[in-house]
Scaffold this motif. Structure first.
Motif, PDB file in Angstrom:
ATOM      1  N   ILE A 138       2.790   6.135  14.413  1.00  0.00           N
ATOM      2  CA  ILE A 138       2.390   6.508  13.053  1.00  0.00           C
ATOM      3  C   ILE A 138       3.572   6.286  12.118  1.00  0.00           C
ATOM      4  O   ILE A 138       4.665   6.798  12.364  1.00  0.00           O
ATOM      5  N   THR A 139       3.339   5.523  11.061  1.00  0.00           N
ATOM      6  CA  THR A 139       4.351   5.326  10.026  1.00  0.00           C
ATOM      7  C   THR A 139       3.940   6.112   8.792  1.00  0.00           C
ATOM      8  O   THR A 139       2.824   5.937   8.279  1.00  0.00           O
ATOM      9  N   LEU A 140       4.810   6.972   8.338  1.00  0.00           N
ATOM     10  CA  LEU A 140       4.596   7.725   7.105  1.00  0.00           C
ATOM     11  C   LEU A 140       5.449   7.065   6.032  1.00  0.00           C
ATOM     12  O   LEU A 140       6.666   7.227   6.020  1.00  0.00           O
ATOM     13  N   GLU A 141       4.820   6.299   5.150  1.00  0.00           N
ATOM     14  CA  GLU A 141       5.581   5.565   4.135  1.00  0.00           C
ATOM     15  C   GLU A 141       5.465   6.257   2.788  1.00  0.00           C
ATOM     16  O   GLU A 141       4.365   6.578   2.327  1.00  0.00           O
ATOM     17  N   ILE A 142       6.617   6.459   2.170  1.00  0.00           N
ATOM     18  CA  ILE A 142       6.680   7.110   0.859  1.00  0.00           C
ATOM     19  C   ILE A 142       6.729   6.031  -0.212  1.00  0.00           C
ATOM     20  O   ILE A 142       7.636   5.190  -0.226  1.00  0.00           O
ATOM     21  N   ILE A 143       5.760   6.055  -1.106  1.00  0.00           N
ATOM     22  CA  ILE A 143       5.714   5.113  -2.218  1.00  0.00           C
ATOM     23  C   ILE A 143       5.522   5.914  -3.507  1.00  0.00           C
ATOM     24  O   ILE A 143       5.458   7.144  -3.476  1.00  0.00           O
ATOM     25  N   SER A 144       5.425   5.235  -4.627  1.00  0.00           N
ATOM     26  CA  SER A 144       5.199   5.949  -5.885  1.00  0.00           C
ATOM     27  C   SER A 144       3.708   6.188  -6.086  1.00  0.00           C
ATOM     28  O   SER A 144       2.858   5.468  -5.536  1.00  0.00           O
ATOM     29  N   LYS A 145       3.400   7.187  -6.867  1.00  0.00           N
ATOM     30  CA  LYS A 145       2.000   7.490  -7.167  1.00  0.00           C
ATOM     31  C   LYS A 145       1.340   6.321  -7.884  1.00  0.00           C
ATOM     32  O   LYS A 145       0.178   5.989  -7.627  1.00  0.00           O
ATOM     33  N   ALA A 146       2.100   5.672  -8.780  1.00  0.00           N
ATOM     34  CA  ALA A 146       1.551   4.533  -9.517  1.00  0.00           C
ATOM     35  C   ALA A 146       1.201   3.391  -8.572  1.00  0.00           C
ATOM     36  O   ALA A 146       0.150   2.750  -8.709  1.00  0.00           O
ATOM     37  N   GLN A 147       2.078   3.100  -7.598  1.00  0.00           N
ATOM     38  CA  GLN A 147       1.794   2.061  -6.607  1.00  0.00           C
ATOM     39  C   GLN A 147       0.507   2.358  -5.859  1.00  0.00           C
ATOM     40  O   GLN A 147      -0.348   1.487  -5.687  1.00  0.00           O
ATOM     41  N   LEU A 148       0.388   3.590  -5.401  1.00  0.00           N
ATOM     42  CA  LEU A 148      -0.765   3.971  -4.591  1.00  0.00           C
ATOM     43  C   LEU A 148      -2.054   3.847  -5.384  1.00  0.00           C
ATOM     44  O   LEU A 148      -3.041   3.284  -4.898  1.00  0.00           O
ATOM     45  N   GLN A 149      -2.044   4.354  -6.622  1.00  0.00           N
ATOM     46  CA  GLN A 149      -3.286   4.402  -7.376  1.00  0.00           C
ATOM     47  C   GLN A 149      -3.633   3.082  -8.040  1.00  0.00           C
ATOM     48  O   GLN A 149      -4.775   2.884  -8.453  1.00  0.00           O
ATOM     49  N   ARG A 150      -2.667   2.161  -8.136  1.00  0.00           N
ATOM     50  CA  ARG A 150      -3.024   0.825  -8.594  1.00  0.00           C
ATOM     51  C   ARG A 150      -3.952   0.144  -7.587  1.00  0.00           C
ATOM     52  O   ARG A 150      -4.832  -0.622  -7.958  1.00  0.00           O
ATOM     53  N   LEU A 151      -3.738   0.439  -6.324  1.00  0.00           N
ATOM     54  CA  LEU A 151      -4.541  -0.179  -5.275  1.00  0.00           C
ATOM     55  C   LEU A 151      -5.757   0.669  -4.914  1.00  0.00           C
ATOM     56  O   LEU A 151      -6.844   0.138  -4.651  1.00  0.00           O
ATOM     57  N   VAL A 152      -5.590   1.992  -4.896  1.00  0.00           N
ATOM     58  CA  VAL A 152      -6.681   2.906  -4.531  1.00  0.00           C
ATOM     59  C   VAL A 152      -6.788   3.964  -5.634  1.00  0.00           C
ATOM     60  O   VAL A 152      -6.266   5.077  -5.495  1.00  0.00           O
ATOM     61  N   PRO A 153      -7.444   3.646  -6.738  1.00  0.00           N
ATOM     62  CA  PRO A 153      -7.519   4.581  -7.874  1.00  0.00           C
ATOM     63  C   PRO A 153      -8.130   5.916  -7.458  1.00  0.00           C
ATOM     64  O   PRO A 153      -9.110   5.976  -6.726  1.00  0.00           O
ATOM     65  N   GLY A 154      -7.522   6.981  -7.944  1.00  0.00           N
ATOM     66  CA  GLY A 154      -8.050   8.316  -7.684  1.00  0.00           C
ATOM     67  C   GLY A 154      -7.591   8.950  -6.395  1.00  0.00           C
ATOM     68  O   GLY A 154      -7.781  10.145  -6.201  1.00  0.00           O
ATOM     69  N   ALA A 155      -6.984   8.169  -5.502  1.00  0.00           N
ATOM     70  CA  ALA A 155      -6.535   8.738  -4.235  1.00  0.00           C
ATOM     71  C   ALA A 155      -5.181   9.394  -4.403  1.00  0.00           C
ATOM     72  O   ALA A 155      -4.316   8.888  -5.124  1.00  0.00           O
ATOM     73  N   ALA A 156      -4.982  10.516  -3.739  1.00  0.00           N
ATOM     74  CA  ALA A 156      -3.676  11.171  -3.727  1.00  0.00           C
ATOM     75  C   ALA A 156      -2.838  10.647  -2.570  1.00  0.00           C
ATOM     76  O   ALA A 156      -1.617  10.578  -2.662  1.00  0.00           O
ATOM     77  N   CYS A 157      -3.503  10.254  -1.476  1.00  0.00           N
ATOM     78  CA  CYS A 157      -2.849   9.771  -0.273  1.00  0.00           C
ATOM     79  C   CYS A 157      -3.948   9.339   0.677  1.00  0.00           C
ATOM     80  O   CYS A 157      -5.102   9.722   0.508  1.00  0.00           O
ATOM     81  N   PHE A 158      -3.601   8.537   1.675  1.00  0.00           N
ATOM     82  CA  PHE A 158      -4.619   8.130   2.636  1.00  0.00           C
ATOM     83  C   PHE A 158      -3.963   7.561   3.882  1.00  0.00           C
ATOM     84  O   PHE A 158      -2.750   7.311   3.919  1.00  0.00           O
ATOM     85  N   VAL A 159      -4.792   7.371   4.930  1.00  0.00           N
ATOM     86  CA  VAL A 159      -4.330   6.822   6.192  1.00  0.00           C
ATOM     87  C   VAL A 159      -5.121   5.548   6.473  1.00  0.00           C
ATOM     88  O   VAL A 159      -6.308   5.448   6.126  1.00  0.00           O
ATOM     89  N   ALA A 160      -4.469   4.562   7.091  1.00  0.00           N
ATOM     90  CA  ALA A 160      -5.117   3.291   7.406  1.00  0.00           C
ATOM     91  C   ALA A 160      -4.770   2.878   8.832  1.00  0.00           C
ATOM     92  O   ALA A 160      -3.639   3.075   9.289  1.00  0.00           O
ATOM     93  N   PRO A 161      -5.736   2.299   9.552  1.00  0.00           N
ATOM     94  CA  PRO A 161      -5.479   1.877  10.935  1.00  0.00           C
ATOM     95  C   PRO A 161      -4.885   0.474  11.026  1.00  0.00           C
ATOM     96  O   PRO A 161      -5.058  -0.351  10.127  1.00  0.00           O
TER      97      PRO A 161
END
Length: 467
Positions: A138-161
């Protein structure tokens, strides 16, 4: 799941409640009516105290029968939040490692260390933290909120396989590699969390997304004692969650098993892991209708007109009553209805919060949910100058909030109590309570400006700010 919703939903609107309660009529939003209150007026110290953080909490025992838990386990493990079925159970086979990449705040690192210990001790998972440069399960990667929501709008955080980094996720997004229904065994998972939000928000994401990286990826509205619930009231893994994960990794199961194969062995596994819950085949739970889910989603939708959201919340309440529910689904619909009527219809808002608090308060294991209603009722009592009532409500809910490790809610209740004590002339006591609130607020709300803003909002509710 968007983890940030509930914190803002449960704790916002206090000034609107105050303004609509004092004049007996519909009132505009709080920004239009609330008087400006300076830090000096609220007795804010020149320097804020150190951040406080939770080191441990009492884990409440599971109270439901194993037959009910079995039904929950199957629904959690073989279905996605979208409703798509998962054909087989998938998990890590063998030891699990977890690493952190990106710029992780020290407080998040501490929270992860505590979580790993809990997963080993309570869920029986062989999980170990490794260095950032080491390949990990499991990799826990810390990014900026803007980065995350540019790709997944409305998400606070998520996991991907099947990915090990943000860049790899971006390149594989939408392909079979990141399709949960195609996963047969887990080997690589990535969790993406913003590092520029409040420490509590990061921790909340850490707990739920790590649990989903390891085990079920579904959420169920009917669960009242779990992070696997879209209401987001519980934000750290509960005793039920740890039992689910311990069951998920029982030696009786393995990746690739079908739902029927798991269901056949599940009663025996639960009887062994949770002997107090009895035994028996899974008892099908009442399904939550799609129309109710859609009404709640519309009511929570930030991009939907406010009037439409209020109608949707009322529809969710009505459907819950028709279904004969007296559980957390009716209570949550009432909570949403109450919040959406703050500053619009104070009678509806207060009645909704009071009924929701009564439902939560009468259901075992729902004291935390009741506290989210209590903070609104305490704010209303403070705005009316009923200091004794505000103190009584705050004191009634502080233990459950402390145990649930919700610093934002804890700080808000303490701030309300401090203002109520000030109204009673107990100034020295009020200052001590207020100072205590600030250490928790730094963990719950993050930046000093956010802490100051929250303190000013609470002060604006008090009659002394209008005096």
């Amino acid at each position: 799941m968007t983890k940030s919703y509930l914190r803002s939903a449960a704790l916002a609107g206090l000034l609107v409640m105050a303004s609509c309660s004092t004049n007996g009529s519909d009132a505009p939003a709080r920004d239009d009516t609330a008087p400006e209150v300076t830090a000096r007026q609220t007795n804010l110290p020149t320097e804020l105290p150190p951040m406080r953080a939770f080191t441990s909490g009492a884990v409440l025992p599971v109270s439901r029968s194993n037959a009910a838990i079995a039904a929950d386990f199957l629904d959690l493990s073989f279905e996605l939040e979208s409703g798509r079925a998962l054909p087989v159970l998938s998990r890590f086979e063998g030891p699990v490692t977890i690493r952190v990449t990106g710029r992780a705040p020290a407080v998040l690192s501490d929270d992860l260390n505590r979580l790993v210990v809990r997963l080993r001790n309570e869920a029986g998972i062989d999980i170990t933290r490794v260095a950032p440069a080491t390949d990990a399960s499991i990799t826990l990667e810390i990014i900026s909120k803007a980065q995350l929501q540019r790709l997944v709008p409305g998400a606070a955080c998520f996991v991907a396989p099947n990915v090990a980094s943000w860049s790899e996720y971006k390149s594989k997004r939408g392909t079979a590699d990141t399709d949960w229904t195609a996963v047969r065994e887990r080997s690589r998972m990535s969790i993406f969390i913003p590092g520029d939000v409040a420490p509590q928000e990061m921790r909340d994401c850490l707990h739920e997304e790590t649990a989903q990286a390891l085990g079920p990826v579904n959420d169920l509205w009917r669960l009242s004692d779990s992070v696997f619930n879209d209401d987001n009231f519980h934000t750290v893994l509960t005793g039920f969650d740890m039992l689910v994960l311990r069951t998920y990794y029982a030696p009786d199961f393995h990746s690739g098993m079908t739902k029927d194969e798991v269901a056949a062995r599940l009663p025996g596994v639960l009887a062994r892991l949770n002997p107090g819950g009895g035994s028996g085949a899974p008892v099908p739970a009442s399904k939550t209708p799609v129309l109710w889910k859609q009404a709640i989603e519309t009511a929570l939708g930030g991009r939907v007109p406010a009037a439409t959201r209020r109608v949707a919340a009322g529809r969710a309440v009505d459907m819950a009553r028709v279904m004969g529910w007296r559980d957390t689904r009716l209570a949550f619909a009432l909570f949403v209805q109450g919040r959406l009527n703050l500053g619009v219809n104070s009678d509806v808002a207060l009645a909704s919060f009071r009924e929701a608090e009564a439902i939560y308060g009468s259901t075992p294991g729902n004291r935390l949910q009741a506290a989210h209603m209590g903070v609104q009722l305490a704010a209303h009592a403070l705005s009316m100058g009923n200091s004794a009532t505000a103190i009584r409500i705050a004191d009634a809910h502080l233990p459950s909030v402390q145990n649930a490790q919700n610093a934002a809610l804890l700080a808000t209740l303490l701030m309300i109590k401090a203002e109520a004590l000030t109204l009673e002339g107990r100034v020295t006591e009020a200052q001590l309570v207020r100072l205590d609130s600030l250490g928790w607020a730094r963990y719950g709300f993050g930046s000093d400006s956010e802490v100051t803003a929250r303190l000013n909002e609470i002060a604006a509710i008090s009659p002394r700010s209008r005096g």
